[in-house]
Design an enzyme around this catalytic site. Structure first.
Site, short mmCIF file in Angstrom:
data_model
loop_
_atom_site.label_atom_id
_atom_site.label_comp_id
_atom_site.label_asym_id
_atom_site.label_seq_id
_atom_site.Cartn_x
_atom_site.Cartn_y
_atom_site.Cartn_z
N HIS A 134 135.45 27.36 -27.73
CA HIS A 134 135.59 26.11 -28.48
C HIS A 134 135.60 26.32 -30.00
O HIS A 134 135.72 25.35 -30.76
CB HIS A 134 134.47 25.12 -28.11
CG HIS A 134 133.15 25.38 -28.76
ND1 HIS A 134 132.06 25.86 -28.06
CD2 HIS A 134 132.72 25.19 -30.03
CE1 HIS A 134 131.03 25.96 -28.88
NE2 HIS A 134 131.40 25.56 -30.08
N ASP A 184 133.38 27.78 -21.41
CA ASP A 184 133.51 27.94 -22.86
C ASP A 184 133.21 29.38 -23.25
O ASP A 184 132.12 29.71 -23.74
CB ASP A 184 132.55 26.96 -23.55
CG ASP A 184 132.73 26.94 -25.05
OD1 ASP A 184 133.72 27.52 -25.53
OD2 ASP A 184 131.88 26.35 -25.74
N GLY A 274 128.06 25.99 -36.25
CA GLY A 274 128.15 27.27 -36.94
C GLY A 274 127.47 28.38 -36.18
O GLY A 274 127.75 29.56 -36.39
N SER A 276 127.78 28.43 -32.92
CA SER A 276 128.66 28.58 -31.76
C SER A 276 129.19 30.00 -31.67
O SER A 276 129.50 30.64 -32.68
CB SER A 276 129.83 27.61 -31.86
OG SER A 276 129.40 26.27 -31.80
N GLY A 277 129.31 30.49 -30.45
CA GLY A 277 129.85 31.82 -30.22
C GLY A 277 128.83 32.93 -30.30
O GLY A 277 129.05 34.03 -29.79
#
Length: 330
Positions: A134, A184, A274, A276-277
């Site tokens: 995402h 995701d 921020g 995320s991942g």
């Protein structure tokens, strides 16, 4: 009768192999050469049995070909060399966390966009990074990232430990897009390999069926929003004990918590935009190697909502895809 003669080693059983073939006549014994060429794999990958003698039969066999046997070690000490006591910081980060000791999470990656930090990621071998799908990677025409930085801590200054690469994106094929929290996950192949050191080092991946519990030591890290709880230019960390999916499903209604998710914390603190991942790293009780339990998939707009746990993509549920994708793109 078709006779196949292997000319290469066993690794080629994963990708196919080069062979020569001919006919053996049992009535008038003799070998009649027929030809030679490249023989592709017969069928699929991990867990698929097609009668091919010697072909790996499990995800463990295939993972050993692409994932490092040495991983999940944190070489930067979190203890003061003077007192032996844990180092502490007065600043507070992520949302309710603290600044991490520089490079103490050596698999942490910063993905850049428009000149600034955009998302996090986790190094899993010398050329591959796991992150969230995402992170605005949903446009199928946008398959390239200009800057992926490893060994970073402070976004405002260089320490000399940083390594910069570009990367190609491989999204999970069943990711719905539109910032979905389902499936995701994405892989990044770096432009060329990195060398491991105490500042840049891969995290271990959990195999299917791995169970994480509240007794495990689990942390989220990133450069995301702090919602006024501190400075976000340095890598931040927060301990988020695992929350059961059943409890998580109650708190996160109307969202559906699937077996491809893992939850952590209560929601009062945790990951934010921020982050995320980035990694949700866990050290299972009695183990000595850190594993990538999850990748941030769902938060709240405030990032501080008690009773709404942080939701992560459960990495162990995607191991077959991870290994297969790396094998197909080495």
């Amino acid at each position: 009768m078709l006779v196949l003669v292997y000319l290469f080693g066993t690794l080629t059983q994963v990708f196919g192999f080069y062979a020569k073939w001919g006919v053996w006549n049992p009535i008038v014994p003799g070998w009649y050469p027929g030809g030679k060429g490249w023989i592709p794999p017969f069928n699929g990958f991990a867990g698929v049995s097609d009668g091919w003698p010697g072909k790996p039969k499990s995800i463990l066999d295939l993972a050993s070909l692409v994932l490092p046997s040495s991983c999940g070690q944190r070489y930067i000490s979190t203890l003061s060399t003077a007192t032996g006591e844990p180092l502490t910081e007065s600043r507070v980060f992520i949302v309710g966390g603290r600044e991490a000791i520089p490079n103490s999470w050596p698999w942490q990656v910063s993905i850049k966009k428009n000149g600034g930090h955009w998302c996090g990621g986790s190094l899993i071998n010398n050329q591959w990074v796991l992150t969230s799908a995402h992170c605005n990677f949903t446009d199928s025409s946008d398959n390239f990232i200009e800057r992926v930085i490893l060994g970073e801590h402070d976004l405002t200054r260089r320490s000399g430990r940083e390594v910069v690469r570009s990367a190609i994106i491989f999204r999970y094929p069943n990711y719905p897009g539109r910032l979905s929290y389902v499936n995701d996950i994405a892989l990044l192949k770096l432009s060329y390999p990195v060398k491991f050191n105490m500042f840049i080092y891969p995290i271990c991946l959990p195999y299917p069926g791995t169970v994480f519990t509240p007794a495990d030591d689990c942390w989220a890290t990133g450069w995301g929003e702090t919602r006024g709880t501190g400075e976000a230019t340095r890598l931040n960390e927060i301990r988020l004990p695992v929350t059961s999916n059943a409890e998580c499903a109650i708190g996160r209604r109307p969202y559906h918590i699937l077996n491809t998710h893992i939850c952590g914390g209560t929601g009062a603190t945790g990951v934010c935009f921020g982050d995320s991942g980035g990694p949700y790293s866990c050290l299972r009780r009695g183990q000595y190697q850190w594993e990538l339990a999850g990748i941030p998939a769902l938060t709240t707009w405030t990032c501080m909502s008690e009773g709404e746990p942080n939701v992560f993509t459960r990495v162990s549920e995607f191991m077959h895809w991870i290994v297969h994708t790396i094998l197909q793109n080495m």
